[in-house]
Design a protein around this motif. Structure first.
Motif, PDB file in Angstrom:
ATOM      1  N   ALA A  21       0.932  -1.200  -0.012  1.00  0.00           N
ATOM      2  CA  ALA A  21       0.088  -0.201   0.226  1.00  0.00           C
ATOM      3  C   ALA A  21       0.756   1.174  -0.020  1.00  0.00           C
ATOM      4  N   GLN A  22       1.832   1.303   0.856  1.00  0.00           N
ATOM      5  CA  GLN A  22       2.688   2.340   0.931  1.00  0.00           C
ATOM      6  C   GLN A  22       3.429   2.403  -0.487  1.00  0.00           C
ATOM      7  N   ALA A  23       3.809   1.432  -1.019  1.00  0.00           N
ATOM      8  CA  ALA A  23       4.752   1.597  -2.281  1.00  0.00           C
ATOM      9  C   ALA A  23       3.884   2.110  -3.455  1.00  0.00           C
ATOM     10  N   ARG A  24       2.479   1.864  -3.341  1.00  0.00           N
ATOM     11  CA  ARG A  24       1.695   2.403  -4.414  1.00  0.00           C
ATOM     12  C   ARG A  24       1.303   3.722  -4.166  1.00  0.00           C
ATOM     13  N   GLU A  25       1.525   4.366  -2.970  1.00  0.00           N
ATOM     14  CA  GLU A  25       1.326   5.733  -2.608  1.00  0.00           C
ATOM     15  C   GLU A  25       2.622   6.426  -3.514  1.00  0.00           C
ATOM     16  N   GLN A  26       3.552   5.772  -3.601  1.00  0.00           N
ATOM     17  CA  GLN A  26       4.666   6.295  -4.472  1.00  0.00           C
ATOM     18  C   GLN A  26       4.840   5.872  -5.819  1.00  0.00           C
ATOM     19  N   LEU A  27       4.742   6.754  -6.783  1.00  0.00           N
ATOM     20  CA  LEU A  27       4.725   6.574  -8.011  1.00  0.00           C
ATOM     21  C   LEU A  27       5.932   5.936  -8.608  1.00  0.00           C
ATOM     22  N   ARG A  28       5.838   5.280  -9.716  1.00  0.00           N
ATOM     23  CA  ARG A  28       7.215   4.479 -10.182  1.00  0.00           C
ATOM     24  C   ARG A  28       7.003   4.982 -11.514  1.00  0.00           C
ATOM     25  N   ILE A  29       8.358   5.282 -11.952  1.00  0.00           N
ATOM     26  CA  ILE A  29       8.616   5.799 -13.242  1.00  0.00           C
ATOM     27  C   ILE A  29       9.863   5.053 -13.867  1.00  0.00           C
ATOM     28  N   PRO A  78       5.599  -0.524 -13.590  1.00  0.00           N
ATOM     29  CA  PRO A  78       5.600   0.944 -13.697  1.00  0.00           C
ATOM     30  C   PRO A  78       4.263   1.702 -14.022  1.00  0.00           C
ATOM     31  N   ASP A  79       4.162   2.908 -13.455  1.00  0.00           N
ATOM     32  CA  ASP A  79       2.931   3.661 -13.691  1.00  0.00           C
ATOM     33  C   ASP A  79       3.007   4.790 -14.937  1.00  0.00           C
ATOM     34  N   ILE A  80       4.241   5.028 -15.244  1.00  0.00           N
ATOM     35  CA  ILE A  80       4.883   5.577 -16.273  1.00  0.00           C
ATOM     36  C   ILE A  80       6.219   5.435 -16.984  1.00  0.00           C
ATOM     37  N   THR A  81       6.172   5.398 -18.239  1.00  0.00           N
ATOM     38  CA  THR A  81       7.597   5.180 -18.702  1.00  0.00           C
ATOM     39  C   THR A  81       7.771   6.652 -19.570  1.00  0.00           C
ATOM     40  N   ASN A  82       9.246   7.135 -19.496  1.00  0.00           N
ATOM     41  CA  ASN A  82       9.721   8.125 -20.164  1.00  0.00           C
ATOM     42  C   ASN A  82      10.146   7.479 -21.748  1.00  0.00           C
ATOM     43  N   ALA A  83      10.270   8.415 -22.689  1.00  0.00           N
ATOM     44  CA  ALA A  83      10.802   8.097 -23.787  1.00  0.00           C
ATOM     45  C   ALA A  83      11.242   9.212 -24.818  1.00  0.00           C
ATOM     46  N   SER A  84      12.395   9.249 -25.324  1.00  0.00           N
ATOM     47  CA  SER A  84      13.042  10.237 -26.025  1.00  0.00           C
ATOM     48  C   SER A  84      12.827   9.668 -27.495  1.00  0.00           C
ATOM     49  N   ARG A  85      11.662   8.942 -27.840  1.00  0.00           N
ATOM     50  CA  ARG A  85      11.164   8.864 -29.218  1.00  0.00           C
ATOM     51  C   ARG A  85       9.685   8.191 -29.000  1.00  0.00           C
ATOM     52  N   ARG A  86       8.962   8.085 -29.965  1.00  0.00           N
ATOM     53  CA  ARG A  86       7.477   7.712 -29.730  1.00  0.00           C
ATOM     54  C   ARG A  86       7.723   6.255 -29.674  1.00  0.00           C
ATOM     55  N   MET A  87       6.499   5.883 -28.755  1.00  0.00           N
ATOM     56  CA  MET A  87       6.225   4.467 -28.711  1.00  0.00           C
ATOM     57  C   MET A  87       6.158   3.673 -30.053  1.00  0.00           C
ATOM     58  N   LYS A  88       6.748   2.562 -29.999  1.00  0.00           N
ATOM     59  CA  LYS A  88       6.659   1.732 -31.318  1.00  0.00           C
ATOM     60  C   LYS A  88       5.300   1.031 -31.322  1.00  0.00           C
ATOM     61  N   THR A  89       4.876   0.532 -32.705  1.00  0.00           N
ATOM     62  CA  THR A  89       3.560   0.047 -32.707  1.00  0.00           C
ATOM     63  C   THR A  89       3.954  -1.599 -32.018  1.00  0.00           C
ATOM     64  N   SER A  90       5.081  -2.065 -32.153  1.00  0.00           N
ATOM     65  CA  SER A  90       5.339  -3.418 -31.726  1.00  0.00           C
ATOM     66  C   SER A  90       5.264  -3.115 -29.992  1.00  0.00           C
ATOM     67  N   PHE A 272       8.617  12.586 -24.809  1.00  0.00           N
ATOM     68  CA  PHE A 272       7.443  12.021 -24.437  1.00  0.00           C
ATOM     69  C   PHE A 272       7.508  11.166 -22.865  1.00  0.00           C
ATOM     70  N   TYR A 273       6.299  10.904 -22.440  1.00  0.00           N
ATOM     71  CA  TYR A 273       6.306  10.171 -21.329  1.00  0.00           C
ATOM     72  C   TYR A 273       4.643   9.558 -21.482  1.00  0.00           C
ATOM     73  N   TYR A 274       4.673   8.229 -21.051  1.00  0.00           N
ATOM     74  CA  TYR A 274       3.387   7.324 -21.348  1.00  0.00           C
ATOM     75  C   TYR A 274       2.927   6.861 -20.032  1.00  0.00           C
ATOM     76  N   ILE A 275       1.550   7.209 -19.732  1.00  0.00           N
ATOM     77  CA  ILE A 275       0.730   7.226 -18.815  1.00  0.00           C
ATOM     78  C   ILE A 275       0.120   5.780 -18.744  1.00  0.00           C
ATOM     79  N   LYS A 276       0.024   4.749 -17.729  1.00  0.00           N
ATOM     80  CA  LYS A 276      -0.849   3.679 -17.541  1.00  0.00           C
ATOM     81  C   LYS A 276      -1.898   4.106 -16.824  1.00  0.00           C
TER      82      LYS A 276
END
Length: 338
Positions: A21-29, A78-90, A272-276
């Protein structure tokens, strides 16, 4: 004894539940090393100005971050992932296969890719063709592809320095590497005789290009130690280390903020970053983080992130993207194919 064991198990389960529960209070990126400084700044600000704990951020590279992000939905992803290019279709399809069906794309600004060297060497102008010939696994000679024979820059063009070709760059999991291959190598080689009219992106593996991990600061350090070498990394790191390294002009354009935002600098890209979104209810900090990151305070013309190297998007585009994130607009496969 049995009672003791049951009590011990109950306590262990309760402790694990509390910990989760405590871990989910803390965003993981996770994700891009290029976006990491901007994401870290927002995370620190969130921790300092709200009741949420400072998010945990891992610099795993864009590809590595996507792999972790797309593993599934739940506490251990992870809840979010950062990207220095757009997400690939794959990557989008892998996410979908693992039950991640609601993702929002957040574009935060521009960045340029620097091809830099120690300040001890001064300024240099290189073309994308020259850079491609320095790092390609195979190059055309008399119209045929051969293993790259160029050992020194002067072997490519006698106007270039008589220095051994050594390039410290990102690994194959990096968004910076993807962007470099697309914006430099593909563009430079697609019209060259020998490549069959297609862009060529295979990097040489004979010791002249050295994959140096996801930590761009390590590449900066290597350039101060080996002043004959060049390094490939994001513009923000070039700006932060102007006392140590200088970026080469590429096709006659210097890596400067105005040239990157206008598109004049030929090796510029969006970040970019991507949000789950399926974690929204279980991780309340996600909403607060998104609101802060997309605010004018962070990504605007006078925003804090501009001060550490982010090139802001045009105002109208920022406003549209902010609304897109606020409404949790769902990314589709068709969006990525545009």
């Amino acid at each position: 004894m049995q009672a003791f064991l049951k009590t011990g198990i109950a306590v262990a389960v309760m402790a694990a539940s509390i910990s989760a529960a405590q871990a989910r209070e803390q965003l993981r990126i996770v994700g891009s090393s290029t976006v990491y400084p901007f994401s870290s700044y927002v995370a620190e600000e969130l921790g300092a100005t709200s009741d949420f704990p400072t998010p945990v951020i891992e610099s795993t590279g864009s590809g590595g971050g996507m792999k972790l992000f797309c593993e599934g939905v739940g506490d251990n992803t992870p809840d979010i992932t950062n990207a220095s290019r757009r997400m690939k279709t794959s990557e989008f399809e892998r996410c979908a296969d693992n039950g991640i069906t609601d993702i929002t794309e957040a574009k935060i600004g521009f960045d340029g890719i620097a091809f830099a060297q120690s300040v001890d060497n001064g300024n240099i102008n290189l073309t994308r063709e020259q850079i491609a010939m320095a790092v390609a696994a195979q190059v055309p000679v008399d119209g045929k592809l051969v293993d790259n024979p160029y050992m020194k820059w002067s072997d490519i063009d006698n106007s270039l320095p008589d220095r051994k070709i050594t390039v410290y760059g990102p690994p194959s999991t990096s968004g910076t590497r993807d962007a470099f291959e697309e914006l430099v190598m593909e563009v430079a080689t697609e019209d060259m005789e020998g490549y069959g009219g297609e862009g060529y992106t295979n990097i040489r593996q004979d010791g002249h290009y050295i994959a140096s991990g996801e930590n761009d600061n390590l590449i900066i350090q290597k350039l101060t130690e080996n002043t004959a070498a060049f390094g490939i990394f994001g513009y923000s790191f070039l700006e932060e280390n102007a006392d140590k390294v200088v970026g080469a002009s590429i096709d006659g354009v210097e890596p400067e903020a105005d040239a990157i935002s206008s598109g004049e600098y030929p090796v510029s890209r969006s970040l970019f970053y991507y949000i789950k979104n399926q974690h929204k209810d279980d991780v309340p900090a996600q909403e607060a983080y998104n609101t802060l990151f997309m605010s004018e305070k962070m990504i605007g013309e006078l925003g804090y992130l501009k001060g550490i190297g982010l090139i802001p998007l045009p105002k109208a585009e920022r406003e549209a993207l902010r609304q897109q994130v606020e409404s949790r607009t769902q990314l589709t496969l068709a969006d990525l194919k545009k």
